[in-house]
Motif scaffolding. Structure first.
Motif, PDB file in Angstrom:
ATOM      1  N   ALA A  60       0.853  -1.185   0.000  1.00 13.70           N
ATOM      2  CA  ALA A  60       0.000   0.000   0.000  1.00 13.70           C
ATOM      3  C   ALA A  60       0.889   1.235   0.000  1.00 13.70           C
ATOM      4  CB  ALA A  60      -0.888  -0.008   1.239  1.00 13.70           C
ATOM      5  N   LEU A  61       0.641   2.160  -0.921  1.00 18.72           N
ATOM      6  CA  LEU A  61       1.451   3.379  -1.026  1.00 18.72           C
ATOM      7  C   LEU A  61       0.535   4.597  -1.008  1.00 18.72           C
ATOM      8  CD1 LEU A  61       3.841   1.775  -3.581  1.00 18.72           C
ATOM      9  CD2 LEU A  61       4.620   2.773  -1.408  1.00 18.72           C
ATOM     10  N   LEU A  62       0.828   5.507  -0.113  1.00 20.21           N
ATOM     11  CA  LEU A  62      -0.051   6.645   0.147  1.00 20.21           C
ATOM     12  C   LEU A  62       0.092   7.742  -0.906  1.00 20.21           C
ATOM     13  CD1 LEU A  62      -2.097   7.873   2.136  1.00 20.21           C
ATOM     14  CD2 LEU A  62      -0.169   8.746   3.471  1.00 20.21           C
ATOM     15  N   ARG A  63      -1.040   8.301  -1.317  1.00 23.55           N
ATOM     16  CA  ARG A  63      -1.080   9.431  -2.254  1.00 23.55           C
ATOM     17  C   ARG A  63      -1.808  10.596  -1.603  1.00 23.55           C
ATOM     18  NH1 ARG A  63       2.484   6.927  -3.808  1.00 23.55           N
ATOM     19  NH2 ARG A  63       2.653   5.625  -5.649  1.00 23.55           N
ATOM     20  N   PHE A  64      -1.322  11.823  -1.863  1.00 21.40           N
ATOM     21  CA  PHE A  64      -1.953  13.021  -1.308  1.00 21.40           C
ATOM     22  C   PHE A  64      -2.195  14.024  -2.418  1.00 21.40           C
ATOM     23  CE2 PHE A  64      -1.461  17.310   0.716  1.00 21.40           C
ATOM     24  CZ  PHE A  64      -2.606  17.272   1.494  1.00 21.40           C
ATOM     25  N   PRO A  74       4.844  11.177  -2.003  1.00 21.16           N
ATOM     26  CA  PRO A  74       5.155  10.767  -0.625  1.00 21.16           C
ATOM     27  C   PRO A  74       6.614  11.040  -0.253  1.00 21.16           C
ATOM     28  CG  PRO A  74       4.659   8.844  -2.002  1.00 21.16           C
ATOM     29  CD  PRO A  74       4.362  10.057  -2.812  1.00 21.16           C
ATOM     30  N   GLY A  75       7.488  10.983  -1.251  1.00 19.62           N
ATOM     31  CA  GLY A  75       8.885  11.327  -0.986  1.00 19.62           C
ATOM     32  C   GLY A  75       9.012  12.730  -0.408  1.00 19.62           C
ATOM     33  N   GLU A  76       8.062  13.614  -0.762  1.00 16.33           N
ATOM     34  CA  GLU A  76       8.069  14.972  -0.221  1.00 16.33           C
ATOM     35  C   GLU A  76       7.222  15.095   1.053  1.00 16.33           C
ATOM     36  OE1 GLU A  76       6.570  18.124  -2.802  1.00 16.33           O
ATOM     37  OE2 GLU A  76       7.533  19.652  -1.560  1.00 16.33           O
ATOM     38  N   PHE A  77       5.974  14.595   1.032  1.00 12.12           N
ATOM     39  CA  PHE A  77       5.095  14.899   2.173  1.00 12.12           C
ATOM     40  C   PHE A  77       5.301  13.999   3.395  1.00 12.12           C
ATOM     41  CE2 PHE A  77       1.996  12.035  -0.036  1.00 12.12           C
ATOM     42  CZ  PHE A  77       1.618  11.235   1.021  1.00 12.12           C
TER      43      PHE A  77
END
Ligand code: C2E
Ligand code: MG
Ligand code: MG
Ligand code: MG
Length: 279
Positions: A60-64, A74-77
């Motif tokens: 599962a990989l989070l997206r904003f 995600p690398g940024e947030f």
């Protein structure tokens, strides 16, 4: 002349720093004001058994995304959420969402499917985390032996007694622990052995540069196997990389060669299509 140059450098540095700080502030504010169910989404990337080609899991990989900033990676947030004390509620949302969404897939795939969720150091340093995890598993009725928590090598090996204790409690619950981005940190065999984790994920940098790193990949595989761990290779983008890994003791692979991280509906369709093509 030298002074003028110094002056320019200073102004330039200052401007860049100001821009960077402004961006961090914007992202932080967006995260603080986020409506989680609207602004966050999970994408899922298939994990494939390299020997049989079967889908055996997902990460599962989070997206904003919001109206003012658009998509933020995600690398940024994630680091900003960590720095500003926002990762605990976000991490809890991720676990709840992942467990309630993926339960169907675990049932559909009859037994072997594992879902991996990334967790941050702050979550492992929080003494309530094992209870939070247990509660989410109960509330979502997600079968706990089908969950794997991914912790980065940095987090797991170089940190406190508290982190080690949390990892032990997670394992005691029957949830698996995987060491993410493996090979980029400083773990010794001894430290790994003491942690009693279940899995290593070879960092994608080693897969990207296989021409130079085959010996390292072989060494990581040997190390993983000698400790009785399953090994996943991340960032597999080409058939050549897949074929190389297939000929080794590597168990699982993940990467754009198989699929990018995709929304749940697409993931479900991917699994169904793979199941029928493997019959
Ligand atoms: P990670 O856990 O190591 O995840 C793998 C990253 O590699 C993902 O980036 C994935 O989209 C990307 N990837 C997968 N296959 C390939 C490939 O073949 N080639 C290339 N170039 N990249 C590939 P993403 O989704 O941008 O996530 C970046 C990082 O953000 C993750 O690295 C993880 O550390 C963190 N992250 C993502 N979601 C969460 C979350 O829910 N919680 C926490 N704490 N961290 C998260
Ligand atoms: Mg990961
Ligand atoms: Mg990784
Ligand atoms: Mg990473």
């Amino acid at each position: 002349e030298a002074k003028k140059h110094e002056g320019n450098t200073f102004v330039h540095y200052n401007k860049t720093l100001a821009t960077e700080m402004n961006r961090i502030f914007e992202v932080k504010t967006a995260l603080q004001q986020a409506d989680f169910d609207r602004d966050f989404t999970l994408h899922y990337q298939p994990v494939v058994d390299v020997k049989t080609d079967q889908v055996v899991g997902a990460e599962a990989l989070l997206r904003f995304e919001n109206d003012t900033l658009g998509r933020v990676s995600p690398g940024e947030f994630i680091p900003i959420a960590e720095d500003y004390g926002l990762i605990l509620p976000i991490g809890e949302w991720v676990l709840k969402q992942a467990c309630s969404t993926m339960r169907e897939v675990v049932e559909m795939t009859e037994g072997m499917f594992k879902m991996a969720v990334n967790v941050s150091i702050q979550q492992l340093e929080n003494s309530h985390f094992p209870l939070v995890l247990k509660t989410i598993l109960e509330e979502t009725a997600f079968p706990k032996d089908h969950l794997i928590l991914e912790v980065t090598e940095e987090t797991s090996v170089s940190h406190s007694a508290r982190v080690k204790e949390t990892i032990n409690q997670i394992e005691a619950l029957g949830v698996g622990v995987s060491i993410d981005d493996f090979g980029t940190g400083y773990s010794s065999l001894e430290k790994l052995h003491k942690l009693k984790v279940n899995q290593l994920k070879i960092d994608q940098s080693f897969i990207r540069d296989l021409d130079q790193t085959k010996a390292i990949v072989h060494a990581i595989l040997a190390m993983g196997k000698s400790l009785g761990l399953s090994v996943v290779a991340e960032g597999v983008e080409t058939k050549e990389q897949r074929d190389f890994l297939k000929a080794t003791t590597c168990d699982y692979v993940q990467g754009y060669y198989f699929s990018r991280p995709i929304p749940f509906k697409d993931f479900q369709a991917y699994v169904i299509q793979k199941q029928s093509s493997n019959k």
